[in-house]
Write a protein that holds these residues in place. Sequence first.
Motif, PDB file in Angstrom:
ATOM      1  N   THR A  40      29.511 -49.928 -74.762  1.00 17.65           N
ATOM      2  CA  THR A  40      30.418 -49.389 -75.318  1.00 17.65           C
ATOM      3  C   THR A  40      30.211 -49.927 -77.054  1.00 17.65           C
ATOM      4  O   THR A  40      30.654 -49.684 -77.902  1.00 17.65           O
ATOM      5  CB  THR A  40      32.021 -49.073 -75.805  1.00 17.65           C
ATOM      6  OG1 THR A  40      32.608 -50.288 -74.495  1.00 17.65           O
ATOM      7  CG2 THR A  40      32.166 -48.574 -74.325  1.00 17.65           C
ATOM      8  N   LYS A  41      31.013 -51.388 -76.764  1.00 19.89           N
ATOM      9  CA  LYS A  41      30.043 -52.513 -77.783  1.00 19.89           C
ATOM     10  C   LYS A  41      28.728 -52.602 -78.520  1.00 19.89           C
ATOM     11  O   LYS A  41      28.913 -52.275 -80.160  1.00 19.89           O
ATOM     12  CB  LYS A  41      30.797 -53.730 -77.676  1.00 19.89           C
ATOM     13  CG  LYS A  41      32.487 -53.815 -77.226  1.00 19.89           C
ATOM     14  CD  LYS A  41      32.414 -55.928 -76.731  1.00 19.89           C
ATOM     15  CE  LYS A  41      34.390 -55.950 -76.512  1.00 19.89           C
ATOM     16  NZ  LYS A  41      34.035 -56.727 -75.942  1.00 19.89           N
ATOM     17  N   VAL A  76      26.506 -49.130 -80.996  1.00 19.76           N
ATOM     18  CA  VAL A  76      26.361 -48.065 -82.454  1.00 19.76           C
ATOM     19  C   VAL A  76      25.145 -50.129 -83.091  1.00 19.76           C
ATOM     20  O   VAL A  76      24.447 -49.747 -83.431  1.00 19.76           O
ATOM     21  CB  VAL A  76      27.270 -47.759 -83.529  1.00 19.76           C
ATOM     22  CG1 VAL A  76      26.836 -48.011 -84.671  1.00 19.76           C
ATOM     23  CG2 VAL A  76      28.093 -46.575 -82.263  1.00 19.76           C
ATOM     24  N   ILE A  88      25.410 -43.011 -74.172  1.00 20.66           N
ATOM     25  CA  ILE A  88      27.048 -43.380 -73.776  1.00 20.66           C
ATOM     26  C   ILE A  88      28.388 -42.458 -73.418  1.00 20.66           C
ATOM     27  O   ILE A  88      29.517 -42.964 -73.055  1.00 20.66           O
ATOM     28  CB  ILE A  88      27.420 -44.465 -75.370  1.00 20.66           C
ATOM     29  CG1 ILE A  88      28.281 -44.975 -75.003  1.00 20.66           C
ATOM     30  CG2 ILE A  88      27.978 -43.335 -76.120  1.00 20.66           C
ATOM     31  CD1 ILE A  88      28.063 -46.219 -74.602  1.00 20.66           C
ATOM     32  N   LEU A  91      29.279 -48.183 -66.951  1.00 21.81           N
ATOM     33  CA  LEU A  91      28.529 -48.851 -68.123  1.00 21.81           C
ATOM     34  C   LEU A  91      27.904 -49.692 -67.710  1.00 21.81           C
ATOM     35  O   LEU A  91      26.921 -50.042 -68.611  1.00 21.81           O
ATOM     36  CB  LEU A  91      30.113 -50.272 -68.070  1.00 21.81           C
ATOM     37  CG  LEU A  91      30.638 -49.962 -69.320  1.00 21.81           C
ATOM     38  CD1 LEU A  91      32.143 -50.902 -69.473  1.00 21.81           C
ATOM     39  CD2 LEU A  91      30.107 -49.225 -70.841  1.00 21.81           C
ATOM     40  N   LYS A 106      24.723 -47.658 -68.314  1.00 29.61           N
ATOM     41  CA  LYS A 106      24.578 -47.121 -69.892  1.00 29.61           C
ATOM     42  C   LYS A 106      24.419 -48.377 -70.663  1.00 29.61           C
ATOM     43  O   LYS A 106      23.188 -48.332 -70.879  1.00 29.61           O
ATOM     44  CB  LYS A 106      26.525 -46.532 -70.117  1.00 29.61           C
ATOM     45  CG  LYS A 106      26.767 -45.517 -69.826  1.00 29.61           C
ATOM     46  CD  LYS A 106      28.335 -45.103 -70.472  1.00 29.61           C
ATOM     47  CE  LYS A 106      28.443 -44.383 -69.691  1.00 29.61           C
ATOM     48  NZ  LYS A 106      29.828 -44.263 -69.953  1.00 29.61           N
ATOM     49  N   ASN A 112      36.923 -47.571 -70.288  1.00 28.53           N
ATOM     50  CA  ASN A 112      35.802 -47.707 -70.239  1.00 28.53           C
ATOM     51  C   ASN A 112      35.192 -46.081 -71.205  1.00 28.53           C
ATOM     52  O   ASN A 112      34.588 -46.297 -71.946  1.00 28.53           O
ATOM     53  CB  ASN A 112      34.884 -47.004 -69.158  1.00 28.53           C
ATOM     54  CG  ASN A 112      34.810 -49.002 -68.242  1.00 28.53           C
ATOM     55  OD1 ASN A 112      35.114 -49.548 -68.710  1.00 28.53           O
ATOM     56  ND2 ASN A 112      34.820 -48.349 -66.543  1.00 28.53           N
ATOM     57  N   GLN A 172      35.444 -45.147 -76.355  1.00 30.07           N
ATOM     58  CA  GLN A 172      34.474 -44.981 -77.149  1.00 30.07           C
ATOM     59  C   GLN A 172      33.676 -43.597 -76.982  1.00 30.07           C
ATOM     60  O   GLN A 172      33.686 -43.064 -77.701  1.00 30.07           O
ATOM     61  CB  GLN A 172      33.424 -45.686 -76.939  1.00 30.07           C
ATOM     62  CG  GLN A 172      34.223 -47.452 -77.335  1.00 30.07           C
ATOM     63  CD  GLN A 172      32.803 -48.047 -78.431  1.00 30.07           C
ATOM     64  OE1 GLN A 172      31.675 -47.248 -78.513  1.00 30.07           O
ATOM     65  NE2 GLN A 172      32.973 -49.359 -78.860  1.00 30.07           N
ATOM     66  N   SER A 173      33.685 -43.293 -75.877  1.00 32.29           N
ATOM     67  CA  SER A 173      33.046 -41.533 -75.519  1.00 32.29           C
ATOM     68  C   SER A 173      34.077 -40.878 -75.656  1.00 32.29           C
ATOM     69  O   SER A 173      33.522 -39.419 -76.832  1.00 32.29           O
ATOM     70  CB  SER A 173      32.347 -41.526 -73.975  1.00 32.29           C
ATOM     71  OG  SER A 173      33.170 -41.701 -72.941  1.00 32.29           O
ATOM     72  N   ARG A 220      34.489 -40.931 -79.288  1.00 30.56           N
ATOM     73  CA  ARG A 220      32.877 -40.165 -80.117  1.00 30.56           C
ATOM     74  C   ARG A 220      32.649 -38.824 -80.256  1.00 30.56           C
ATOM     75  O   ARG A 220      32.130 -38.167 -80.830  1.00 30.56           O
ATOM     76  CB  ARG A 220      31.590 -41.229 -79.683  1.00 30.56           C
ATOM     77  CG  ARG A 220      31.411 -42.555 -80.512  1.00 30.56           C
ATOM     78  CD  ARG A 220      30.959 -42.885 -79.469  1.00 30.56           C
ATOM     79  NE  ARG A 220      29.118 -42.838 -79.261  1.00 30.56           N
ATOM     80  CZ  ARG A 220      28.397 -43.758 -80.841  1.00 30.56           C
ATOM     81  NH1 ARG A 220      28.992 -44.661 -80.976  1.00 30.56           N
ATOM     82  NH2 ARG A 220      27.241 -43.278 -81.024  1.00 30.56           N
ATOM     83  N   GLU A 233      33.302 -45.230 -85.958  1.00 30.51           N
ATOM     84  CA  GLU A 233      32.912 -46.642 -84.929  1.00 30.51           C
ATOM     85  C   GLU A 233      32.960 -45.648 -83.238  1.00 30.51           C
ATOM     86  O   GLU A 233      32.444 -46.716 -82.720  1.00 30.51           O
ATOM     87  CB  GLU A 233      32.974 -47.841 -85.490  1.00 30.51           C
ATOM     88  CG  GLU A 233      32.946 -48.635 -86.354  1.00 30.51           C
ATOM     89  CD  GLU A 233      33.333 -48.983 -86.970  1.00 30.51           C
ATOM     90  OE1 GLU A 233      34.492 -49.848 -86.925  1.00 30.51           O
ATOM     91  OE2 GLU A 233      33.369 -50.457 -88.518  1.00 30.51           O
ATOM     92  N   GLY A 234      33.908 -45.084 -83.171  1.00 26.39           N
ATOM     93  CA  GLY A 234      34.438 -45.046 -81.728  1.00 26.39           C
ATOM     94  C   GLY A 234      34.923 -46.900 -81.143  1.00 26.39           C
ATOM     95  O   GLY A 234      34.863 -47.203 -80.388  1.00 26.39           O
TER      96      GLY A 234
END
Lengths: 284, 148
Positions: free
Chosen positions: A176-177, A180, A209, A216, A219, B6, B9-10, B13, B72-73
């Motif tokens: 997740t970090k 981007v 994502i 995770l 991903k 977890n 962010q998804s 977004r 940025e999420g």
Amino acid sequence: MKALLCVLGAVIALWVGMTFGSGLPPIDGMGLIGPWILCGVIGAVTGSIELMQRYSRGTNLPLLLGNPWAITYVAVNVVIALISYQLVRTESIPGLNLSLSEPGGQLRAAIVAGIAGMLLLRSAFVSIRTGEREYPVGPGLLLDVLIEQVDHRLDQGRAVQSFQEVLEIMKDVDATKAAVSLASLALQMLERTSKDTQEEVRKEIDAIIVRPDLLLRAKALLIGIAIQKVAGVNVLKQAIESLGSEILVKQSSGGEARDEGTPTAENWDKIESQLRAAKSSLLP
Amino acid sequence: MVTTSNDYQSNVRWFLEKPWKGNSPTGSVRAQLNTLQASLMRLFEDCVASKDQDLMKLSSHLFAEYQQAFQEGSPNSILALTKTLDRIHGVLYRDGELPGQWAAISASLKHAVVQLIELATTQRDEQLGSQVLDLARKLVPEHIDPTV
């Protein structure tokens, strides 16, 4: 169109050889074998440059050069160049007078034969289209078949090798970090990546994502593979090192990785109960 | 210290990309983010209507941080948004008590804080929860244990 260009190129090569080749110095000391070597080198260099251009992105060079099909591809180019030289030496080609006995004649013949042979090898007399694919009918068909085999074998080899390398590199990266910033940095490090390619990679990472069914860890691995395909393993590694701990999975002070999303029960319970009390008070 | 959920962010977004369509994998979080956006919008309008320079400036920060959070999420940008709400509260009470004409702004602020509480509790985000709790403590101090 490609066939026409190849034939045109061959004619131009012959004309250049005839017009300007007479001034070239003789290959003193090389004897009879020198022109053969020169011709072979032209074939080898042409084949090698083509392969390196085709697989310039994300391919391990030793993997490419050691691939038997890639070696065969280069070998075919060498053989055709040598055959071309033999034809030029022994056959009387109308309108082509290379004057082999004159000083520089052998050199001229080797260069002309090498280049012309490469161009004719890539030519096609007609192209037959079936569905979405186009099949050249001509000498170019041989190279297409070989290139397909090189593609197939290289993909297999690359897949295994890349997977192992990316697995190692991405093992501590938080998906997740990194989603981007890692892709942006890695792609910016490559000067010649087009905006379209960058956009494709970003879309691929976005699709990874948001998938709720993936762990995770999976991903992170998929993101690493998506970036590596374009930027290569070394750039990926360097980008991760540059970002440092910002994109790594946080470790607990006890040294064991905490399962993400699971708060420390006692602490969270206190906070949560207070938050609920606050919410009730804040609502009108 | 808990790390963010977890799917945080998804979900964020998803909200950015399809804010008004129901494609999010977690519909409840999408609904929360939509409600948070609506309450931030109301707060922003009230701050602008006040014509107070400080409130107008802070509320414009609010939207910059909001945009950044969802582009940025990143949960860190939500934390920045919480700090801005805290500063807005500081301006509202800069004279010691809330002026009558700013009651609506205070109500909007409380509504936004409630949405942040919802988000923090759903995501079980300890860091966001702590920060929102600090802000809530200032708004309704009598209802919150100061030792937490």
